[in-house]
Design a protein around this motif. Sequence first.
Motif, PDB file in Angstrom:
ATOM      1  N   GLN A 214       0.830  -1.200   0.000  1.00 17.28           N
ATOM      2  CA  GLN A 214       0.000   0.000   0.000  1.00 17.28           C
ATOM      3  C   GLN A 214       0.868   1.255   0.000  1.00 17.28           C
ATOM      4  O   GLN A 214       0.597   2.218  -0.706  1.00 17.28           O
ATOM      5  CB  GLN A 214      -0.917  -0.009   1.233  1.00 17.28           C
ATOM      6  N   GLU A 215       1.930   1.216   0.821  1.00 16.04           N
ATOM      7  CA  GLU A 215       2.875   2.331   0.882  1.00 16.04           C
ATOM      8  C   GLU A 215       4.120   1.911   0.102  1.00 16.04           C
ATOM      9  O   GLU A 215       5.084   1.428   0.671  1.00 16.04           O
ATOM     10  CB  GLU A 215       3.217   2.652   2.333  1.00 16.04           C
ATOM     11  N   ASP A 216       4.079   2.098  -1.176  1.00 19.44           N
ATOM     12  CA  ASP A 216       5.099   1.543  -2.083  1.00 19.44           C
ATOM     13  C   ASP A 216       6.508   1.958  -1.703  1.00 19.44           C
ATOM     14  O   ASP A 216       7.476   1.285  -2.026  1.00 19.44           O
ATOM     15  CB  ASP A 216       4.807   1.977  -3.524  1.00 19.44           C
ATOM     16  N   ARG A 217       6.638   3.043  -0.992  1.00 24.65           N
ATOM     17  CA  ARG A 217       7.982   3.513  -0.645  1.00 24.65           C
ATOM     18  C   ARG A 217       8.695   2.532   0.287  1.00 24.65           C
ATOM     19  O   ARG A 217       9.916   2.570   0.426  1.00 24.65           O
ATOM     20  CB  ARG A 217       7.911   4.884   0.019  1.00 24.65           C
ATOM     21  N   GLN A 218       7.936   1.666   0.961  1.00 28.33           N
ATOM     22  CA  GLN A 218       8.553   0.710   1.873  1.00 28.33           C
ATOM     23  C   GLN A 218       9.031  -0.555   1.168  1.00 28.33           C
ATOM     24  O   GLN A 218       9.686  -1.394   1.768  1.00 28.33           O
ATOM     25  CB  GLN A 218       7.567   0.323   2.983  1.00 28.33           C
ATOM     26  N   LEU A 219       8.687  -0.708  -0.103  1.00 30.97           N
ATOM     27  CA  LEU A 219       9.127  -1.890  -0.837  1.00 30.97           C
ATOM     28  C   LEU A 219      10.592  -1.734  -1.235  1.00 30.97           C
ATOM     29  O   LEU A 219      11.014  -0.694  -1.720  1.00 30.97           O
ATOM     30  CB  LEU A 219       8.272  -2.095  -2.090  1.00 30.97           C
ATOM     31  N   VAL A 220      11.357  -2.789  -1.021  1.00 28.01           N
ATOM     32  CA  VAL A 220      12.777  -2.775  -1.361  1.00 28.01           C
ATOM     33  C   VAL A 220      12.971  -3.564  -2.649  1.00 28.01           C
ATOM     34  O   VAL A 220      12.556  -4.713  -2.750  1.00 28.01           O
ATOM     35  CB  VAL A 220      13.626  -3.388  -0.224  1.00 28.01           C
ATOM     36  N   LYS A 221      13.592  -2.951  -3.626  1.00 29.36           N
ATOM     37  CA  LYS A 221      13.840  -3.610  -4.907  1.00 29.36           C
ATOM     38  C   LYS A 221      15.158  -4.384  -4.842  1.00 29.36           C
ATOM     39  O   LYS A 221      16.151  -3.897  -4.294  1.00 29.36           O
ATOM     40  CB  LYS A 221      13.898  -2.571  -6.032  1.00 29.36           C
ATOM     41  N   LEU A 222      15.161  -5.588  -5.410  1.00 28.55           N
ATOM     42  CA  LEU A 222      16.375  -6.405  -5.393  1.00 28.55           C
ATOM     43  C   LEU A 222      17.539  -5.697  -6.066  1.00 28.55           C
ATOM     44  O   LEU A 222      18.687  -5.810  -5.641  1.00 28.55           O
ATOM     45  CB  LEU A 222      16.114  -7.746  -6.090  1.00 28.55           C
ATOM     46  N   ALA A 223      17.241  -4.966  -7.138  1.00 30.53           N
ATOM     47  CA  ALA A 223      18.304  -4.283  -7.880  1.00 30.53           C
ATOM     48  C   ALA A 223      18.990  -3.211  -7.041  1.00 30.53           C
ATOM     49  O   ALA A 223      20.143  -2.846  -7.308  1.00 30.53           O
ATOM     50  CB  ALA A 223      17.730  -3.667  -9.151  1.00 30.53           C
ATOM     51  N   ASP A 224      18.292  -2.722  -6.011  1.00 31.88           N
ATOM     52  CA  ASP A 224      18.860  -1.658  -5.172  1.00 31.88           C
ATOM     53  C   ASP A 224      19.653  -2.201  -3.988  1.00 31.88           C
ATOM     54  O   ASP A 224      20.284  -1.431  -3.261  1.00 31.88           O
ATOM     55  CB  ASP A 224      17.733  -0.756  -4.646  1.00 31.88           C
ATOM     56  N   ILE A 225      19.601  -3.499  -3.780  1.00 34.72           N
ATOM     57  CA  ILE A 225      20.247  -4.091  -2.604  1.00 34.72           C
ATOM     58  C   ILE A 225      21.750  -4.239  -2.838  1.00 34.72           C
ATOM     59  O   ILE A 225      22.187  -4.754  -3.872  1.00 34.72           O
ATOM     60  CB  ILE A 225      19.619  -5.457  -2.273  1.00 34.72           C
ATOM     61  N   GLN A 226      22.511  -3.793  -1.864  1.00 37.64           N
ATOM     62  CA  GLN A 226      23.966  -3.893  -1.936  1.00 37.64           C
ATOM     63  C   GLN A 226      24.443  -5.105  -1.129  1.00 37.64           C
ATOM     64  O   GLN A 226      23.887  -5.407  -0.072  1.00 37.64           O
ATOM     65  CB  GLN A 226      24.616  -2.621  -1.379  1.00 37.64           C
ATOM     66  N   PRO A 227      25.461  -5.798  -1.613  1.00 40.48           N
ATOM     67  CA  PRO A 227      25.984  -6.966  -0.882  1.00 40.48           C
ATOM     68  C   PRO A 227      26.505  -6.574   0.499  1.00 40.48           C
ATOM     69  O   PRO A 227      27.115  -5.519   0.665  1.00 40.48           O
ATOM     70  CB  PRO A 227      27.124  -7.459  -1.782  1.00 40.48           C
ATOM     71  N   LEU A 228      26.253  -7.436   1.460  1.00 40.63           N
ATOM     72  CA  LEU A 228      26.735  -7.215   2.825  1.00 40.63           C
ATOM     73  C   LEU A 228      27.878  -8.154   3.184  1.00 40.63           C
ATOM     74  O   LEU A 228      28.562  -7.950   4.185  1.00 40.63           O
ATOM     75  CB  LEU A 228      25.589  -7.417   3.825  1.00 40.63           C
ATOM     76  N   LEU A 229      28.056  -9.179   2.369  1.00 39.93           N
ATOM     77  CA  LEU A 229      29.038 -10.213   2.688  1.00 39.93           C
ATOM     78  C   LEU A 229      29.717 -10.663   1.405  1.00 39.93           C
ATOM     79  O   LEU A 229      29.044 -10.966   0.420  1.00 39.93           O
ATOM     80  CB  LEU A 229      28.328 -11.399   3.351  1.00 39.93           C
ATOM     81  N   SER A 230      31.031 -10.684   1.417  1.00 41.21           N
ATOM     82  CA  SER A 230      31.759 -11.164   0.245  1.00 41.21           C
ATOM     83  C   SER A 230      31.914 -12.679   0.321  1.00 41.21           C
ATOM     84  O   SER A 230      31.759 -13.280   1.391  1.00 41.21           O
ATOM     85  CB  SER A 230      33.135 -10.501   0.160  1.00 41.21           C
ATOM     86  N   VAL A 231      32.227 -13.276  -0.807  1.00 38.01           N
ATOM     87  CA  VAL A 231      32.429 -14.725  -0.841  1.00 38.01           C
ATOM     88  C   VAL A 231      33.598 -15.122   0.055  1.00 38.01           C
ATOM     89  O   VAL A 231      33.536 -16.124   0.778  1.00 38.01           O
ATOM     90  CB  VAL A 231      32.666 -15.203  -2.292  1.00 38.01           C
ATOM     91  N   SER A 232      34.658 -14.335   0.042  1.00 37.73           N
ATOM     92  CA  SER A 232      35.830 -14.654   0.873  1.00 37.73           C
ATOM     93  C   SER A 232      35.481 -14.593   2.362  1.00 37.73           C
ATOM     94  O   SER A 232      35.960 -15.414   3.155  1.00 37.73           O
ATOM     95  CB  SER A 232      36.981 -13.690   0.563  1.00 37.73           C
ATOM     96  N   GLU A 233      34.637 -13.632   2.747  1.00 42.29           N
ATOM     97  CA  GLU A 233      34.214 -13.549   4.150  1.00 42.29           C
ATOM     98  C   GLU A 233      33.383 -14.765   4.537  1.00 42.29           C
ATOM     99  O   GLU A 233      33.527 -15.308   5.638  1.00 42.29           O
ATOM    100  CB  GLU A 233      33.404 -12.270   4.375  1.00 42.29           C
ATOM    101  N   LEU A 234      32.517 -15.200   3.630  1.00 42.05           N
ATOM    102  CA  LEU A 234      31.691 -16.372   3.909  1.00 42.05           C
ATOM    103  C   LEU A 234      32.551 -17.626   4.053  1.00 42.05           C
ATOM    104  O   LEU A 234      32.335 -18.449   4.948  1.00 42.05           O
ATOM    105  CB  LEU A 234      30.657 -16.563   2.802  1.00 42.05           C
ATOM    106  N   LEU A 235      33.533 -17.769   3.187  1.00 43.59           N
ATOM    107  CA  LEU A 235      34.421 -18.932   3.268  1.00 43.59           C
ATOM    108  C   LEU A 235      35.224 -18.916   4.571  1.00 43.59           C
ATOM    109  O   LEU A 235      35.501 -19.973   5.150  1.00 43.59           O
ATOM    110  CB  LEU A 235      35.356 -18.964   2.056  1.00 43.59           C
ATOM    111  N   ALA A 236      35.578 -17.723   5.035  1.00 42.71           N
ATOM    112  CA  ALA A 236      36.278 -17.612   6.322  1.00 42.71           C
ATOM    113  C   ALA A 236      35.361 -18.036   7.467  1.00 42.71           C
ATOM    114  O   ALA A 236      35.803 -18.664   8.438  1.00 42.71           O
ATOM    115  CB  ALA A 236      36.760 -16.181   6.531  1.00 42.71           C
ATOM    116  N   MET A 237      34.074 -17.701   7.347  1.00 38.54           N
ATOM    117  CA  MET A 237      33.106 -18.131   8.361  1.00 38.54           C
ATOM    118  C   MET A 237      32.990 -19.651   8.388  1.00 38.54           C
ATOM    119  O   MET A 237      32.828 -20.260   9.448  1.00 38.54           O
ATOM    120  CB  MET A 237      31.738 -17.512   8.068  1.00 38.54           C
ATOM    121  N   ARG A 238      33.049 -20.263   7.214  1.00 39.19           N
ATOM    122  CA  ARG A 238      32.985 -21.724   7.157  1.00 39.19           C
ATOM    123  C   ARG A 238      34.162 -22.367   7.878  1.00 39.19           C
ATOM    124  O   ARG A 238      34.030 -23.449   8.461  1.00 39.19           O
ATOM    125  CB  ARG A 238      32.957 -22.190   5.698  1.00 39.19           C
TER     126      ARG A 238
END
Length: 340
Positions: A214-238
Amino acid sequence: MDELINNKTNEQYTNKMEENTTKRTDLQDFSEKITQLKKAIGNVIVGQQEAVDLLLIAILADGHVLIEGVPGVAKTLLARLVSRLIDARFSRIQFTPDLMPSDVLGTTVFNMKTSEFDFHQGPVFAEMVLVDEINRAPAKTQAALFEVMEERQVTIDGISHRMKDLYTIIATQNPVEQEGTYRLPEAQLDRFLFKISMSYPTLEEEVSVLQRHQEDRQLVKLADIQPLLSVSELLAMRQKLQEVYVEDSLLRYIASIVQQTRMSKVVYLGASPRASVAILNASKGYAMLCGRDFVTPEDIKFVTPSILQHRLLLTAEAEMEGYTALKVAQKLIDKVEVPK
């Protein structure tokens, strides 16, 4: 009463482990990243917290996921969103009855200029692969995924092609529609770490969804999303996953649960040792998700139903009596005494 006893037992176990574990693993940075990830997912997807947790655990534990749910409950959106947040190379394969193995894996093509055969990679060559409506492809195409799911490689014309260190398949299927679908082979189901069931939202969650639209401004578009975690960081977590402590009594607890699946009269085919290893790794992942460097019985009880439900084959009599694999798995877990 049983739940109260279990909660008290788990609290006692947690206190004991916090006192006795001498070697600690610093999970502060990890916890902060996970908190950011969950918040970002919550900005797009309302509810489905258990599904989100299980998917994150699977990625941490280097496992594949089968997501089951009716159309419109955000199965595909969740997969695309997580891959976007992790900054992983994403690929989507829409399974259909006429899909061929070469459409998935790739094929060799003769190069007129070099007079040699060149291999053209299929969509399975990515870091996070979404296999949409996996049960719509026939057995021959399903079998094309066996090697890559287990060994992280594809063999074409006798030549093996390795996948990257981060490789996760997220498959979806609709449990209701049967026309034009094929039953997944047991060997393939066993290669999925989790089967995650995504259900309808609650009333309050659905109201929240409507408010966002209803309040379209609250919808988040996938194209606007920025990565929060790199692949190397994820592998370090593993790598940190291997440092999570599991007491010997919990190893026996895991083995006892899996043994129960092989002795139950309502189960025709029980879980394999692969399921035991899956429970171990997934419980470590959930412990990390909770900010702990040790596993508790509650971690095991949280992940085990989603690990067992697609691995158990029930007897015909049990199915006629209305048993489901998930309910049976839960009952078998409850039968095993929790370590103290």
